[in-house]
Design a protein around this motif. Structure first.
Motif, PDB file in Angstrom:
ATOM      1  N   HIS A  41      -1.307   7.252 -14.765  1.00 60.50           N
ATOM      2  CA  HIS A  41      -2.633   6.912 -14.245  1.00 60.50           C
ATOM      3  C   HIS A  41      -2.534   5.569 -13.540  1.00 60.50           C
ATOM      4  O   HIS A  41      -2.206   4.553 -14.173  1.00 60.50           O
ATOM      5  CB  HIS A  41      -3.662   6.847 -15.378  1.00 60.50           C
ATOM      6  CG  HIS A  41      -5.076   6.792 -14.906  1.00 60.50           C
ATOM      7  ND1 HIS A  41      -6.112   6.290 -15.669  1.00 60.50           N
ATOM      8  CD2 HIS A  41      -5.649   7.181 -13.736  1.00 60.50           C
ATOM      9  CE1 HIS A  41      -7.248   6.394 -15.003  1.00 60.50           C
ATOM     10  NE2 HIS A  41      -6.995   6.927 -13.826  1.00 60.50           N
ATOM     11  N   ALA A  42      -2.795   5.573 -12.237  1.00 59.31           N
ATOM     12  CA  ALA A  42      -2.653   4.323 -11.486  1.00 59.31           C
ATOM     13  C   ALA A  42      -3.268   4.474 -10.109  1.00 59.31           C
ATOM     14  O   ALA A  42      -3.348   5.575  -9.554  1.00 59.31           O
ATOM     15  CB  ALA A  42      -1.177   3.943 -11.354  1.00 59.31           C
ATOM     16  N   ASP A  43      -3.717   3.359  -9.567  1.00 58.09           N
ATOM     17  CA  ASP A  43      -4.063   3.298  -8.153  1.00 58.09           C
ATOM     18  C   ASP A  43      -2.766   3.150  -7.359  1.00 58.09           C
ATOM     19  O   ASP A  43      -1.841   2.435  -7.775  1.00 58.09           O
ATOM     20  CB  ASP A  43      -4.976   2.103  -7.864  1.00 58.09           C
ATOM     21  CG  ASP A  43      -6.391   2.302  -8.396  1.00 58.09           C
ATOM     22  OD1 ASP A  43      -6.865   3.455  -8.384  1.00 58.09           O
ATOM     23  OD2 ASP A  43      -7.008   1.308  -8.836  1.00 58.09           O
ATOM     24  N   ILE A  44      -2.694   3.841  -6.225  1.00 62.70           N
ATOM     25  CA  ILE A  44      -1.526   3.736  -5.357  1.00 62.70           C
ATOM     26  C   ILE A  44      -1.772   2.598  -4.370  1.00 62.70           C
ATOM     27  O   ILE A  44      -2.674   2.674  -3.531  1.00 62.70           O
ATOM     28  CB  ILE A  44      -1.275   5.057  -4.601  1.00 62.70           C
ATOM     29  CG1 ILE A  44      -1.075   6.205  -5.594  1.00 62.70           C
ATOM     30  CG2 ILE A  44      -0.058   4.925  -3.690  1.00 62.70           C
ATOM     31  CD1 ILE A  44      -1.042   7.571  -4.937  1.00 62.70           C
ATOM     32  N   LEU A  45      -0.992   1.551  -4.470  1.00 63.02           N
ATOM     33  CA  LEU A  45      -1.143   0.401  -3.575  1.00 63.02           C
ATOM     34  C   LEU A  45      -0.430   0.634  -2.247  1.00 63.02           C
ATOM     35  O   LEU A  45      -0.933   0.247  -1.181  1.00 63.02           O
ATOM     36  CB  LEU A  45      -0.607  -0.861  -4.244  1.00 63.02           C
ATOM     37  CG  LEU A  45      -1.280  -1.256  -5.572  1.00 63.02           C
ATOM     38  CD1 LEU A  45      -0.620  -2.504  -6.135  1.00 63.02           C
ATOM     39  CD2 LEU A  45      -2.778  -1.470  -5.373  1.00 63.02           C
ATOM     40  N   ALA A  46       0.748   1.259  -2.316  1.00 62.58           N
ATOM     41  CA  ALA A  46       1.504   1.525  -1.096  1.00 62.58           C
ATOM     42  C   ALA A  46       2.546   2.601  -1.370  1.00 62.58           C
ATOM     43  O   ALA A  46       3.054   2.726  -2.486  1.00 62.58           O
ATOM     44  CB  ALA A  46       2.181   0.256  -0.590  1.00 62.58           C
ATOM     45  N   LEU A  47       2.839   3.374  -0.324  1.00 60.43           N
ATOM     46  CA  LEU A  47       3.875   4.404  -0.375  1.00 60.43           C
ATOM     47  C   LEU A  47       4.807   4.152   0.810  1.00 60.43           C
ATOM     48  O   LEU A  47       4.428   4.370   1.964  1.00 60.43           O
ATOM     49  CB  LEU A  47       3.249   5.799  -0.289  1.00 60.43           C
ATOM     50  CG  LEU A  47       4.195   6.995  -0.278  1.00 60.43           C
ATOM     51  CD1 LEU A  47       4.932   7.111  -1.614  1.00 60.43           C
ATOM     52  CD2 LEU A  47       3.420   8.282  -0.007  1.00 60.43           C
TER      53      LEU A  47
END
Length: 703
Positions: A41-47
């Protein structure tokens, strides 16, 4: 009819001629590897996909490459690729396609993902607390189903005996031998072809069309030979990713999940917490049932709403109960999506009810078979949801055969304190349920060489339906089975028949097949030399229902099972013998039905004694065959499966569905046998050796 025709696909499977999805290889094929989340469970900051840019023979795809980045059997709440947030460990973030498997894995490992971790919701009860983070915009409660009839509170107060407990059952995996796999390619006409392990090729085609923007007529989905399904392939696994790559590159593609991927990230059986209270008269008659049920649907809905519905419908068991109260909650958590699995929500609630019935039988000093027989449903009786049993109900007859079996009779003669006996009774609905489209269309063609070709849109997933259809056709046409050929599960060659699920396939497609044969015979009489018959069928719905979509069902298959165990001083449980009696209407192929019941029993043995996908802060811990333990042939008991002879008037030549019912109540039968030895109460699955040792120490201390 009634003969054990050998499986028509058996020889090809045991000689290695059958082609499973992973067996296919195509010239110029790209190999695929998903980039999966390392956080539950996490927000995606960058890919960061820059390592793949400009590399020859390597392609990278993310959410921006998908027209509609969502899919789902009931709700479109699951992304093809996570974009802003991940909700379970292993959720797909990107897809690498390369000209070798090694290159695909290497470049997938180079993709960098930056996260802002979020709190993990571990179970459905926690999910409903006010301070829990919301996994979706609407919160963590996906569905609430309330139901009440009669006056359950008053009936419980007036009862001679009231038993209550909270029961817990775990997340478990389908663990089919063939992992999720498939291949895709463009044919000469520009049609996107997909060969995959699937239980519903027409649903796959619809999702590919919607998500990728391809017209339906330019998509062909064909089910390959399936190495087990059990519900886990009734939904999207590899299909969208294969279609995306072939659509974008024009090249064939292949994707095969590893065993670790399959165990950690694919569809599961719902974990559940079930609070139950049941009232009884001194005679053993059930006066009231009250249940509060929490199902863990994981990060996305999948088929969860329907699974909760069946759990509610089967919670009070196959018994006549005048006063019933039910509350069902389906909740999101940070686990892989839970969906269909053999029994479809019924094994969870059946474990709770049947366990309390066995405790009641002991306290009331009534044989547990007799206790159930006094309460058993019969044709014309009212079910727990207030609906009438309109089709065959052979539960009392099944209980009678079990009671007179040698296994159950030896209870009274047993003198070994390490050996115990237990039993349970259950049922499972057939068909999709009230208000859900449930029909089939089948074609049969007479060919010039004297043979016939059947075209049926459902899939043979190992349950033996292809053999059954050949038997039905041969009987109806009065020809030998060798003159019947069959094509199944191909969107380009068959009509849609719905999913291979819900114990519906033999019934609905069998009825459509017999209608097609009647059409063929009419054409032949009118002088058509090589007629082609088409038949359609609709599954019957229950007449009375105000519970909404899917509830209740009109038809059920019934079962009674007894188990014999030996409990060692080390806590090891040895399952010695199982006796099962099934009522599934007319038995068309006795060996095939026996195989289904035995397979269901062994799957239930795993549920009772060993299987449990363990999580640590949302991350699966036991994702290999050495740590996720399923029963093998060495763990399988002696099994006897017999049948009640009934004839379902509405079914094709008298049959009903029976592929799932064998797994519904074998767990409480086993736990009852263990309790018979240890004089303990079992309220949680699986029964671990550690827990049993504690019971053994406690029992020794009391001596």
């Amino acid at each position: 009819m009634g003969s054990s025709l050998p499986r028509i696909d058996g020889a090809a499977k045991v000689t290695g001629q059958a082609r499973y999805p992973s067996d296919y290889s195509l010239p110029g094929m790209l190999y695929l590897q998903l980039v999966r989340s390392a956080e539950p469970h996490a927000d995606i900051l960058a890919l960061d996909t820059t390592p793949c840019r400009g590399v020859e023979g390597v392609y990278c795809f993310t959410a921006k490459d998908v027209l509609e980045n969502s899919f789902g059997s009931i709700l479109k709440d699951q992304p093809v690729f996570a974009r802003e947030k991940v909700r379970y460990y292993g959720e797909p973030l990107a897809l690498i396609a390369a000209d070798t498997p090694e290159k695909a894995r290497r470049y997938a490992g180079l993709i960098k993902v930056f996260y802002d971790p979020l709190p993990v919701i571990a179970d459905p009860v926690t999910a409903l607390r006010e301070n829990s983070p919301a996994l979706h915009e609407g919160g963590n409660l996906l569905l609430h189903i309330p139901f009440a009839k009669g006056k359950p509170e008053q009936a419980l107060k007036d009862s001679f005996l009231v038993l209550e407990d909270e029961f817990r059952v775990p997340v478990v995996d389908h663990l089919y031998l063939e992992r999720e796999a498939g291949v895709s390619f463009l044919d000469e006409a520009g049609v996107l072809n997909l060969i995959a392990g699937t239980q519903n090729p027409f649903y796959d085609r619809e999702e590919i069309s919607r998500c990728l923007g391809i017209p339906l007529e330019l998509i062909r989905v064909h089910a390959a030979t399936i190495g087990g399904g059990f519900g886990g392939k009734d939904g999207i696994t590899v299909q969208l990713y294969l279609a995306l790559v072939t659509l974008k590159t024009g090249r064939p593609a292949k994707l095969v999940f590893t065993r670790e991927e399959s165990l950690a990230t694919t569809y599961k059986r719902h974990a559940a917490r079930i609070q139950v209270k049941v009232g009884f008269e001194p005679s053993g008659r059930i006066t009231a049932y009250q249940g509060v049920i929490h199902y863990d649907t994981g990060a996305y809905a999948a088929l969860g709403p329907a699974v909760l519905g069946l759990g509610i419908e089967h919670a009070a068991g196959p018994y006549v109960i005048d006063h019933v109260s039910l509350e069902g909650y389906l909740c999101y958590t940070n686990k892989p999506p839970a969906s269909a699995m053999r029994g479809f929500g019924a094994p969870q609630t059946a474990f709770a009810m049947e366990t309390l019935l066995n405790r009641a039988a002991k306290l009331l000093k009534i044989d547990p078979v007799q206790l159930r027989s006094r309460n058993a449903l019969y044709k014309g009786a009212e079910g727990s949801l207030g609906h009438t049993m309109e089709h065959t109900v052979g539960l009392k007859e099944a209980l009678g055969l079990l009671e007179n079996s040698s296994l159950w009779q030896e209870r009274s003669r047993n003198t070994d304190p390490a050996i115990g006996y237990g039993m349970a009774a259950g049922y499972l609905s057939c068909g999709m349920g009230k208000g859900i489209r449930d029909q089939a269309k089948v074609e049969i063609e007479s060919l010039a060489d004297g043979t016939y070709q059947l075209k049926i849109g459902t899939v043979e997933i190992g349950q033996g339906s292809s053999t059954l259809f050949v038997q039905l056709a041969a009987e109806a046409l009065q020809v030998t089975p060798e003159r019947i050929n069959i094509v199944m599960g191909d969107t380009a060659r068959t009509y849609e028949c719905g999913s291979t699920a819900a114990s519906r396939t033999s019934y609905i497609c069998g009825n459509a097949l017999l209608q097609a044969i009647e059409d063929l015979k009419r054409q032949r009489k009118s002088g058509v030399p090589y007629p082609k018959g088409v038949g359609e069928a609709v599954f019957p719905e229950v007449r009375k229902s105000d519970l909404g979509i899917g509830l209740p069902h009109s038809m059920y298959t019934f079962i009674a099972q007894a188990a014999k165990v030996r409990v060692q001083k080390t806590g090891e449980i040895e399952l010695l013998d199982v006796f099962a009696v099934t009522e599934a209407g007319r038995v068309i192929n006795p060996t095939a039905l026996e195989g289904q019941i035995q397979g269901g029993i062994v799957m239930g043995v795993g549920y009772a004694l060993s299987e449990h996908l363990e999580f640590n802060r949302g991350i699966p811990r036991n994702t290999s065959l050495s740590t996720y333990l399923i029963p093998t042939s060495l763990d399988s008991p002696a099994m006897t499966a017999v049948n009640v002879t009934e004839y379902e008037e509405s079914g094709p030549m008298g049959l009903k569905g029976a592929a799932e019912v064998g797994t519904v109540v074998i767990s409480p039968a086993i736990t009852a046998a263990v309790s018979d030895v240890l004089q303990c109460s079992v309220s949680e699955l699986p029964i671990s050796r550690e827990k049993l040792v504690k019971h053994l120490i406690k029992a020794k201390g009391s001596d």
